[in-house]
Design a protein around this motif. Structure first.
Motif, PDB file in Angstrom:
ATOM      1  N   GLU A 109     -25.134  77.568  66.273  1.00  0.00           N
ATOM      2  CA  GLU A 109     -25.150  76.380  67.131  1.00  0.00           C
ATOM      3  C   GLU A 109     -23.831  76.177  67.862  1.00  0.00           C
ATOM      4  OE1 GLU A 109     -25.038  74.851  62.762  1.00  0.00           O
ATOM      5  OE2 GLU A 109     -25.988  76.467  63.920  1.00  0.00           O
ATOM      6  N   LEU A 110     -22.745  76.778  67.363  1.00  0.00           N
ATOM      7  CA  LEU A 110     -21.466  76.673  68.072  1.00  0.00           C
ATOM      8  C   LEU A 110     -21.544  77.314  69.451  1.00  0.00           C
ATOM      9  CD1 LEU A 110     -18.670  77.411  65.420  1.00  0.00           C
ATOM     10  CD2 LEU A 110     -19.142  75.250  66.583  1.00  0.00           C
ATOM     11  N   LEU A 111     -22.394  78.320  69.592  1.00  0.00           N
ATOM     12  CA  LEU A 111     -22.499  79.025  70.863  1.00  0.00           C
ATOM     13  C   LEU A 111     -23.191  78.178  71.923  1.00  0.00           C
ATOM     14  CD1 LEU A 111     -23.498  82.540  69.485  1.00  0.00           C
ATOM     15  CD2 LEU A 111     -21.227  81.612  69.916  1.00  0.00           C
ATOM     16  N   TRP A 112     -23.776  77.049  71.510  1.00  0.00           N
ATOM     17  CA  TRP A 112     -24.434  76.165  72.464  1.00  0.00           C
ATOM     18  C   TRP A 112     -23.483  75.098  73.001  1.00  0.00           C
ATOM     19  CZ3 TRP A 112     -28.702  75.160  68.274  1.00  0.00           C
ATOM     20  CH2 TRP A 112     -29.407  76.353  68.051  1.00  0.00           C
ATOM     21  N   VAL A 113     -22.281  75.029  72.431  1.00  0.00           N
ATOM     22  CA  VAL A 113     -21.321  74.009  72.873  1.00  0.00           C
ATOM     23  C   VAL A 113     -20.824  74.364  74.273  1.00  0.00           C
ATOM     24  CG1 VAL A 113     -19.097  72.926  72.416  1.00  0.00           C
ATOM     25  CG2 VAL A 113     -20.607  73.545  70.511  1.00  0.00           C
ATOM     26  N   PRO A 114     -20.930  73.437  75.239  1.00  0.00           N
ATOM     27  CA  PRO A 114     -20.461  73.739  76.596  1.00  0.00           C
ATOM     28  C   PRO A 114     -19.005  74.197  76.592  1.00  0.00           C
ATOM     29  CG  PRO A 114     -21.695  71.681  76.566  1.00  0.00           C
ATOM     30  CD  PRO A 114     -21.512  72.086  75.133  1.00  0.00           C
ATOM     31  N   PHE A 115     -18.724  75.138  77.462  1.00  0.00           N
ATOM     32  CA  PHE A 115     -17.392  75.692  77.684  1.00  0.00           C
ATOM     33  C   PHE A 115     -16.939  76.534  76.493  1.00  0.00           C
ATOM     34  CE2 PHE A 115     -17.426  71.511  79.902  1.00  0.00           C
ATOM     35  CZ  PHE A 115     -17.594  72.016  81.189  1.00  0.00           C
ATOM     36  N   PHE A 116     -16.601  75.906  75.378  1.00  0.00           N
ATOM     37  CA  PHE A 116     -16.087  76.640  74.231  1.00  0.00           C
ATOM     38  C   PHE A 116     -17.102  77.679  73.754  1.00  0.00           C
ATOM     39  CE2 PHE A 116     -15.957  77.121  69.590  1.00  0.00           C
ATOM     40  CZ  PHE A 116     -14.687  77.640  69.433  1.00  0.00           C
ATOM     41  N   GLY A 117     -18.344  77.251  73.568  1.00  0.00           N
ATOM     42  CA  GLY A 117     -19.372  78.150  73.070  1.00  0.00           C
ATOM     43  C   GLY A 117     -19.673  79.291  74.020  1.00  0.00           C
ATOM     44  N   TRP A 118     -19.598  79.022  75.324  1.00  0.00           N
ATOM     45  CA  TRP A 118     -19.875  80.064  76.303  1.00  0.00           C
ATOM     46  C   TRP A 118     -18.860  81.196  76.208  1.00  0.00           C
ATOM     47  CZ3 TRP A 118     -20.194  75.951  80.772  1.00  0.00           C
ATOM     48  CH2 TRP A 118     -21.287  75.108  80.521  1.00  0.00           C
ATOM     49  N   GLY A 119     -17.598  80.826  76.101  1.00  0.00           N
ATOM     50  CA  GLY A 119     -16.564  81.844  75.961  1.00  0.00           C
ATOM     51  C   GLY A 119     -16.675  82.577  74.631  1.00  0.00           C
ATOM     52  N   LEU A 120     -16.986  81.825  73.572  1.00  0.00           N
ATOM     53  CA  LEU A 120     -17.121  82.428  72.251  1.00  0.00           C
ATOM     54  C   LEU A 120     -18.243  83.456  72.229  1.00  0.00           C
ATOM     55  CD1 LEU A 120     -16.205  82.420  69.296  1.00  0.00           C
ATOM     56  CD2 LEU A 120     -17.790  80.528  68.887  1.00  0.00           C
TER      57      LEU A 120
END
Length: 245
Positions: A109-120
């Motif tokens: 679910e961290l990968l769904w966080v805008p900005f941070f998740g996208w880079g991750l």
């Protein structure tokens, strides 16, 4: 470490860090989404970690957090498991600056966080659903072996969740199982990041974070439980401060 109530200066510096750190993250995430997919694996990791290096620079100059790195000669140059105690988000940033490229285990679910998740997501982390129990472990072992075969060190926090400074949580065996099955050694890391980056607080306290890196811990011919005990013993014995039960 117990902190007194933060001074006005610490609050102002922490607030400024929080704002600049997030603005830099938003800006850099757009660059990563635009440029990252077109870069080969290792250059992509170095490029995306530009934000990580920026965060550590801001932390050093605004929050006055210094780092004492002990055992730099033990930093891995080969595929291995990196097992570290977990107190804050600081170590997830800092370890990216000294071991790059690497991959880590994240809640999907961290990968769904805008900005941070996208880079991750562009770092191709090991994605797991912790609610799935045995399925999550199987996913960790499968994806972990794939990353190791790609030549990437794998970072895992065996406690699973962040702990208060001066305490260690229960170590799970997922990381050591992966190392034993893949036939790779382990590097253990002990640190006191929570003294400066307390869990659940936006305040960042000045001070020195000591991070200690072990020599390689071999896994050949050993069981996961045995290796877990060795890793925990090393982290306990090299913790930069006092540990309480």
């Amino acid at each position: 470490m117990q902190h007194d109530a933060p001074s006005l200066s610490i609050k102002v510096r922490s607030a400024l860090f929080f704002v600049l750190y997030n603005l830099a993250g938003i800006f850099y995430s757009f660059l990563c989404v635009l440029i990252g997919p077109f870069l080969p694996l290792k250059p992509r990791h170095r490029f995306i970690n530009g934000w990580t290096r920026c965060a550590m620079w801001l932390d050093r100059h605004l929050n006055r957090v210094q780092v004492n790195l002990v055992g730099a000669e033990n930093l891995p140059t080969q595929p291995c498991l990196i097992l570290a105690n977990h107190q804050s988000s600081w170590e997830t940033f800092y370890l990216q600056t000294v071991i790059c490229p690497q991959t880590t285990v994240v809640k999907r679910e961290l990968l769904w966080v805008p900005f941070f998740g996208w880079g991750l997501a562009l770092l191709n982390p090991i994605r797991i659903d912790r609610s799935k129990g045995n399925a999550a472990l199987k996913s960790l072992l499968k994806q972990g072996k794939e990353r190791l075969q790609q030549g990437l060190p794998v970072l895992i926090f065996p406690e699973g969740t962040r702990q208060p400074p001066g305490k260690l949580g229960k170590f799970n065996h997922g990381g050591t199982m992966l190392a034993c099955q893949a036939g790779v050694p382990i590097v253990a890391i002990s640190h006191n990041s929570g003294d400066c980056w307390p869990k659940g607080s936006w305040v960042r306290y000045p001070g020195t974070i000591t991070i200690r890196i072990s020599p390689l811990i071999e896994t050949e011919g050993k069981k996961a439980q045995q290796v877990t005990a060795e890793v925990k013993e090393w982290i306990q014995g090299n913790y930069p401060g006092e540990l309480s039960e």
